[in-house]
Scaffold this motif. Structure first.
Motif, PDB file in Angstrom:
ATOM      1  N   MET A  93       0.847  -1.167   0.000  1.00  0.00           N
ATOM      2  CA  MET A  93       0.000   0.000   0.000  1.00  0.00           C
ATOM      3  C   MET A  93       0.897   1.237   0.000  1.00  0.00           C
ATOM      4  SD  MET A  93      -2.858  -1.321   2.674  1.00  0.00           S
ATOM      5  CE  MET A  93      -4.297  -0.606   1.950  1.00  0.00           C
ATOM      6  N   SER A  94       0.377   2.300  -0.586  1.00  0.00           N
ATOM      7  CA  SER A  94       1.160   3.511  -0.706  1.00  0.00           C
ATOM      8  C   SER A  94       0.209   4.711  -0.785  1.00  0.00           C
ATOM      9  CB  SER A  94       2.006   3.438  -1.976  1.00  0.00           C
ATOM     10  OG  SER A  94       2.634   4.660  -2.242  1.00  0.00           O
ATOM     11  N   LEU A 100      -4.592 -11.907  -4.903  1.00  0.00           N
ATOM     12  CA  LEU A 100      -4.173 -12.132  -6.280  1.00  0.00           C
ATOM     13  C   LEU A 100      -2.930 -12.990  -6.155  1.00  0.00           C
ATOM     14  CD1 LEU A 100      -4.138 -11.689  -9.365  1.00  0.00           C
ATOM     15  CD2 LEU A 100      -2.745  -9.629  -8.926  1.00  0.00           C
ATOM     16  N   VAL A 101      -2.975 -14.177  -6.749  1.00  0.00           N
ATOM     17  CA  VAL A 101      -1.846 -15.099  -6.630  1.00  0.00           C
ATOM     18  C   VAL A 101      -1.344 -15.510  -8.006  1.00  0.00           C
ATOM     19  CG1 VAL A 101      -2.643 -16.032  -4.429  1.00  0.00           C
ATOM     20  CG2 VAL A 101      -3.285 -17.181  -6.546  1.00  0.00           C
ATOM     21  N   LYS A 102      -0.086 -15.896  -8.030  1.00  0.00           N
ATOM     22  CA  LYS A 102       0.502 -16.514  -9.216  1.00  0.00           C
ATOM     23  C   LYS A 102       0.593 -18.009  -8.917  1.00  0.00           C
ATOM     24  CE  LYS A 102       3.877 -15.028 -12.226  1.00  0.00           C
ATOM     25  NZ  LYS A 102       5.226 -14.503 -12.514  1.00  0.00           N
ATOM     26  N   LEU A 129      -0.840  -9.784  -4.229  1.00  0.00           N
ATOM     27  CA  LEU A 129      -1.629  -8.702  -3.643  1.00  0.00           C
ATOM     28  C   LEU A 129      -2.628  -9.327  -2.684  1.00  0.00           C
ATOM     29  CD1 LEU A 129      -2.679  -5.683  -3.706  1.00  0.00           C
ATOM     30  CD2 LEU A 129      -4.216  -6.427  -5.528  1.00  0.00           C
ATOM     31  N   THR A 130      -2.854  -8.685  -1.564  1.00  0.00           N
ATOM     32  CA  THR A 130      -3.871  -9.171  -0.641  1.00  0.00           C
ATOM     33  C   THR A 130      -4.658  -8.013  -0.048  1.00  0.00           C
ATOM     34  OG1 THR A 130      -4.298 -10.642   1.224  1.00  0.00           O
ATOM     35  CG2 THR A 130      -2.369  -9.222   1.394  1.00  0.00           C
ATOM     36  N   VAL A 147       3.498  -4.595  -6.300  1.00  0.00           N
ATOM     37  CA  VAL A 147       2.827  -5.826  -6.756  1.00  0.00           C
ATOM     38  C   VAL A 147       3.559  -6.376  -7.977  1.00  0.00           C
ATOM     39  CG1 VAL A 147       0.678  -6.825  -7.628  1.00  0.00           C
ATOM     40  CG2 VAL A 147       0.597  -5.104  -5.809  1.00  0.00           C
ATOM     41  N   ALA A 148       3.882  -5.506  -8.918  1.00  0.00           N
ATOM     42  CA  ALA A 148       4.587  -5.927 -10.139  1.00  0.00           C
ATOM     43  C   ALA A 148       5.955  -6.511  -9.809  1.00  0.00           C
ATOM     44  CB  ALA A 148       4.721  -4.763 -11.110  1.00  0.00           C
TER      45      ALA A 148
END
Length: 112
Positions: free
Chosen positions: A1-2, A46-48, A74-75, A107-108
């Motif tokens: 988060m930012s 969001l998972v890979k 991402l969570t 995230v990237a």
């Protein structure tokens, strides 16, 4: 988060989201639905996957995709303690605000 977060991802992450969900808008809708649909305490992720595909998951309590060999990108914490002071029991408002602070660069960097 930012604090200056939000917006949309770019580069390989943007391409992966488009490939796996059709569009960023479709991804955002599905992720938000997962967060809203998690009964009680838990998370939206969001998972890979091990095969490289991106997926959205929700887990209860302290469960984590790491236990299944998936890589979290991402969570969103949907435990009530994450939002009650600011949003009381309005999880939907919290999730809406969540999108304004996502740090897509971070995230990237996890997607590499």
């Amino acid at each position: 988060m930012s604090p200056p977060g939000g917006g949309e991802p770019s580069g390989a992450l943007e391409e992966g989201i488009a490939r796996n969900f059709g569009s960023f808008a479709a991804f955002k809708k599905q992720f938000s639905e997962a967060a809203m649909g998690q009964f009680g305490s838990g998370w939206a992720w969001l998972v890979k996957k091990p095969d490289g595909k991106l997926a959205i998951e929700k887990t209860p309590n302290a469960d984590t995709p790491l236990a299944r060999g998936e890589h979290p990108l991402l969570t969103c914490d949907v435990w009530e303690h994450a939002y009650y002071i600011d949003y009381r029991n309005e999880r939907g408002k919290y999730i809406h605000a969540f999108w304004k602070v996502v740090n897509w660069e971070w995230v990237a960097s996890n997607n590499a």
